[in-house]
Design an enzyme around this catalytic site. Structure first.
Site: not given
Ligand code: CP3
Length: 343
Positions: A35, A72, A149, A22, A26
């Site tokens: 973003r 992703d 998920y 990652r 952020r």
């Protein structure tokens, strides 16, 4: 060639290559800016210019030895026709699949490429932009993690909803795993065709399964994916990350088609060094929390990790993804320290 690819291929090298799970994210102000420009997180993933931009940001800023495609693991569910959203501050939200007829509705493997085309475009653009000694890692989620998920509709500690589904609706569950396995094979073949040099498979929730289930629903589908993709691209190396599977890492280690095992921060390093590392190139292990700590605390841990893994080929990385509260100076410190090592 590159230091990273040499290490992936098990060659003796002068220092560990370094990249972070990652690494585009952020904790970087540049990422937050791009973003915001993109709109939503999914808009960013499907905008190949902006996805290329955020992939390159950490490479230019820190000089990592490998780049990872910005996308992703859940995009493939989106491409299969499931409604995927990322809710600010909450993470992914998916329309859960609970019945066979819903599975049939999404059973359209060959049409995924239309939706995923921008991802392949990102790969192609990155191959043009990246320095030749910085390879590009493509990736996918493992079928079990994707299924958690899909079945629960969002992330869940312990993945109990998906585990119950596995036991109570086993036939449907196996159909889901089969479908996700086949779609992932197609997805990865396209990423490699577009230029991905190495592939990583994330089974982030493998540790929620019991030992027998890990072998059947984490290891077996991943193995099938790797074997099928390698039939077309025998030279493309695979990094496999079955998170939190404890000593069952040994079973993953025994699979010849897995080139590198990514190890989490929960495993005992001495155990990895004597049981896994002599047989398999490893990657990972630094607990991401150290990137939020004072320099002295981070350095102490950094020395321990690199000392413990010194004897055999080792790729420096974290035990899991970098968190938004990671300190940018600490990331720089780690990269400088690793680049200064002589193994
Ligand atoms: O540098 C990179 O590695 C970028 C590419 C990447 C992302 N996600 C971008 C992302 C990769 C390889 C992933 C993998 C991924 N995605 C995994 C496997 C690795 C792991 O962390 O266990 C999983 C389980 C997902 C699913 C996912 N995506 C979740 C649960 C979340 C929400 C949690 C969070 O961190 O916000 C995401 C969102 C996500 N994926 C972000 C990024 C940069 C943050 C989204 C934002 O900018 O708002």
């Amino acid at each position: 060639m590159s230091l990273f690819l040499d290490c992936v291929n098990g060659l003796k090298i002068e220092r560990p290559p370094v990249w972070f799970m990652r690494q585009a994210g952020r904790y970087l102000s540049d990422y937050r800016r791009t973003r915001a420009k993109a709109g939503s997180f999914l808009d960013l993933c499907y905008n190949s210019d902006l996805a290329t931009e955020v992939t390159l940001q950490p490479i230019e800023k820190f000089g990592f030895d490998a780049a990872i495609l910005f996308a992703d693991i859940l995009l493939i569910l989106d491409a299969l026709g499931v409604n995927v959203q990322f809710v600010e501050g909450q993470g992914p939200l998916i329309e859960p699949v609970k019945e066979k007829k819903e599975i049939e509705k999404i059973n359209n493997i060959h049409s995924i490429h239309e939706k995923l085309f921008p991802v392949y475009e990102t790969v192609r653009k990155l191959k043009k932009e990246l320095p030749t000694n910085v390879p590009l890692i493509g990736f996918a989620g493992a079928p079990w993690t994707l299924a958690t998920y899909l079945i629960n509709g969002k992330g869940e500690q312990g993945s109990l909803t998906a585990k119950r589904f596995l036991l109570e609706n086993n036939k449907e569950f196996e159909e889901i795993i089969k479908l996700l396995t086949e779609a992932t094979i197609e997805y990865l073949i396209m990423q490699i065709k577009a230029g991905a040099d190495v592939i990583k498979i994330f089974d982030s929730w493998a540790g929620a399964l019991n030992a027998d289930m890990i072998l059947r629903y984490s290891l077996q589908p991943i193995k099938k994916i790797v074997i099928e993709v390698k039939k077309k691209f025998p030279k493309t190396p695979f990094i496999v990350f079955p998170r939190s599977v404890n000593t069952i890492y040994s079973n993953f280690c025994d699979e010849a088609c897995f080139d590198v095992l990514a190890v989490d921060q929960f495993l005992d390093r001495k155990w990895i060094a004597s049981n896994i590392q002599p047989k398999k190139v490893i990657q990972g292990n630094l607990d991401p929390i150290f990137l939020t700590q004072k320099k002295e605390i981070l350095m102490q841990e950094l020395k321990k990790v690199t000392q413990d893994f010194k004897k055999h080929p080792y790729i420096f990385n974290l035990g899991h993804g970098i968190t938004p509260d990671a300190c940018v100076d600490n990331v720089e410190l780690v990269v400088d320290y690793i680049k200064g090592l002589k193994f």
